[in-house]
Motif scaffolding. Structure first.
Motif, PDB file in Angstrom:
ATOM      1  N   GLU A   1     -19.483  80.263  -8.323  1.00  0.00           N
ATOM      2  CA  GLU A   1     -18.520  80.579  -7.262  1.00  0.00           C
ATOM      3  C   GLU A   1     -17.131  80.931  -7.795  1.00  0.00           C
ATOM      4  O   GLU A   1     -16.270  81.373  -7.023  1.00  0.00           O
ATOM      5  CB  GLU A   1     -18.392  79.392  -6.306  1.00  0.00           C
ATOM      6  CG  GLU A   1     -19.683  79.033  -5.590  1.00  0.00           C
ATOM      7  CD  GLU A   1     -19.505  77.788  -4.738  1.00  0.00           C
ATOM      8  OE1 GLU A   1     -18.487  77.696  -4.011  1.00  0.00           O
ATOM      9  OE2 GLU A   1     -20.365  76.896  -4.804  1.00  0.00           O
TER      10      GLU A   1
ATOM     11  N   ASP B   1     -15.607  84.206  -6.965  1.00  0.00           N
ATOM     12  CA  ASP B   1     -15.285  84.431  -5.549  1.00  0.00           C
ATOM     13  C   ASP B   1     -13.796  84.202  -5.283  1.00  0.00           C
ATOM     14  O   ASP B   1     -13.271  84.633  -4.250  1.00  0.00           O
ATOM     15  CB  ASP B   1     -16.089  83.490  -4.646  1.00  0.00           C
ATOM     16  CG  ASP B   1     -17.581  83.776  -4.684  1.00  0.00           C
ATOM     17  OD1 ASP B   1     -17.966  84.912  -5.029  1.00  0.00           O
ATOM     18  OD2 ASP B   1     -18.369  82.851  -4.375  1.00  0.00           O
ATOM     19  N   TYR B   2     -13.135  83.529  -6.202  1.00  0.00           N
ATOM     20  CA  TYR B   2     -11.723  83.167  -5.997  1.00  0.00           C
ATOM     21  C   TYR B   2     -10.782  83.764  -7.050  1.00  0.00           C
ATOM     22  O   TYR B   2      -9.575  83.875  -6.793  1.00  0.00           O
ATOM     23  CB  TYR B   2     -11.576  81.643  -6.013  1.00  0.00           C
ATOM     24  CG  TYR B   2     -12.317  80.981  -4.893  1.00  0.00           C
ATOM     25  CD1 TYR B   2     -11.745  80.845  -3.626  1.00  0.00           C
ATOM     26  CD2 TYR B   2     -13.622  80.525  -5.070  1.00  0.00           C
ATOM     27  CE1 TYR B   2     -12.450  80.266  -2.591  1.00  0.00           C
ATOM     28  CE2 TYR B   2     -14.334  79.949  -4.036  1.00  0.00           C
ATOM     29  CZ  TYR B   2     -13.744  79.821  -2.786  1.00  0.00           C
ATOM     30  OH  TYR B   2     -14.450  79.255  -1.745  1.00  0.00           O
TER      31      TYR B   2
ATOM     32  N   LYS C   1     -20.453  91.627 -14.401  1.00  0.00           N
ATOM     33  CA  LYS C   1     -19.064  91.470 -13.956  1.00  0.00           C
ATOM     34  C   LYS C   1     -18.007  91.908 -14.963  1.00  0.00           C
ATOM     35  O   LYS C   1     -16.827  92.017 -14.583  1.00  0.00           O
ATOM     36  CB  LYS C   1     -18.805  90.002 -13.602  1.00  0.00           C
ATOM     37  CG  LYS C   1     -19.658  89.480 -12.444  1.00  0.00           C
ATOM     38  CD  LYS C   1     -19.315  90.191 -11.141  1.00  0.00           C
ATOM     39  CE  LYS C   1     -20.083  89.588  -9.967  1.00  0.00           C
ATOM     40  NZ  LYS C   1     -19.729  90.260  -8.683  1.00  0.00           N
TER      41      LYS C   1
ATOM     42  N   ARG D   1      -9.833  89.520  -7.471  1.00  0.00           N
ATOM     43  CA  ARG D   1     -10.785  88.545  -8.036  1.00  0.00           C
ATOM     44  C   ARG D   1     -12.059  89.278  -8.432  1.00  0.00           C
ATOM     45  O   ARG D   1     -12.219  90.457  -8.145  1.00  0.00           O
ATOM     46  CB  ARG D   1     -11.108  87.475  -7.001  1.00  0.00           C
ATOM     47  CG  ARG D   1     -11.963  87.996  -5.843  1.00  0.00           C
ATOM     48  CD  ARG D   1     -11.863  87.170  -4.608  1.00  0.00           C
ATOM     49  NE  ARG D   1     -10.664  87.546  -3.851  1.00  0.00           N
ATOM     50  CZ  ARG D   1     -10.208  86.892  -2.799  1.00  0.00           C
ATOM     51  NH1 ARG D   1     -10.830  85.809  -2.372  1.00  0.00           N
ATOM     52  NH2 ARG D   1      -9.124  87.294  -2.165  1.00  0.00           N
ATOM     53  N   GLY D   2     -12.977  88.560  -9.093  1.00  0.00           N
ATOM     54  CA  GLY D   2     -14.339  89.069  -9.241  1.00  0.00           C
ATOM     55  C   GLY D   2     -14.713  89.700 -10.566  1.00  0.00           C
ATOM     56  O   GLY D   2     -15.886  89.993 -10.788  1.00  0.00           O
TER      57      GLY D   2
END
Length: 213
Positions: A122, A125-126, A152, A164-165
């Motif tokens: 996760e 995601d932030y 990514k 983000r990401g």
């Protein structure tokens, strides 16, 4: 232009010139608006540090007192539970809003164990992940982390384009300085001068930190 903020978290037990030089080089190389050092309170992936959280923060504060390019973020000390990165990123994202580019900076040694972190899938995601090379550690070539990189990893400009990401691997490298080695030197009665700022070494010596009890 999108505001860019990076966080460099760690036990900083003690903070040394390798940590500080990396943080400053990232600030300059990635043209960050802020570079924050975030000491962990109760690190879940290692034994408890031999000095208190408050003492480690005091050392970080002393280390960056003369460097306005670096800031201290104490939020993990305000949580009386394990210092999980995902909790800090959720807190930061809520505080900063959706458009700020937020990055978590780490060495390749830390990234090599990322898949053992709490809710590690996760994190992107932030925030972005900025992973810096460290002597003796290679980019994962197989397994979950290699798959994550294939999906990514991207160029540094993604820090500007997205909030983000992405995973970015800047062409920087950590100085080969070890906090473990520094603690061992102090325990043997040796001086770690020139491996950490004089202001930090003076506080360690004055308070008798890292000495055998």
């Amino acid at each position: 232009m999108r505001t860019k903020i990076a966080i460099f978290g760690g036990t900083f037990d003690p903070i040394h010139n390798g940590h500080l030089r990396l943080a400053l080089e990232l600030k300059q190389h990635l043209r960050l608006d802020e570079m924050r050092l975030m000491p962990s309170h109760r690190p879940p992936h290692r034994d408890a540090p031999s000095v208190s959280s408050e003492q480690r923060v005091e050392l970080v504060r002393a280390a960056i007192a003369e460097c306005p390019a670096l800031q201290l973020d104490e939020r993990e000390l305000k949580r009386e539970k394990a210092s999980y990165t995902i909790d800090s990123l959720i807190s930061l994202r809520a505080e900063l809003g959706e458009e700020v580019s937020l990055a978590w900076a780490m060495g390749m040694d830390a990234f090599a164990g990322l898949n053992t972190w709490h809710r590690w899938r996760e994190l992107l995601d932030y925030a972005h992940l900025v992973v810096v090379g460290r002597p003796g550690f290679e980019v994962p070539a197989a397994g979950e982390l290699a798959e994550l990189l294939r999906a990514k990893q991207g160029p540094e400009r993604l820090l500007e384009e997205q909030s983000r990401g992405a995973i970015v691997l800047p062409s920087l490298s950590l100085l080969d300085i070890s906090a473990t080695s520094i603690r061992a030197q102090i325990a043997r009665g040796e001086s770690p001068q020139f491996l950490l700022p004089d202001s930090v070494w003076q506080k360690i010596a004055t308070q008798g930190l890292y000495r055998p009890h």
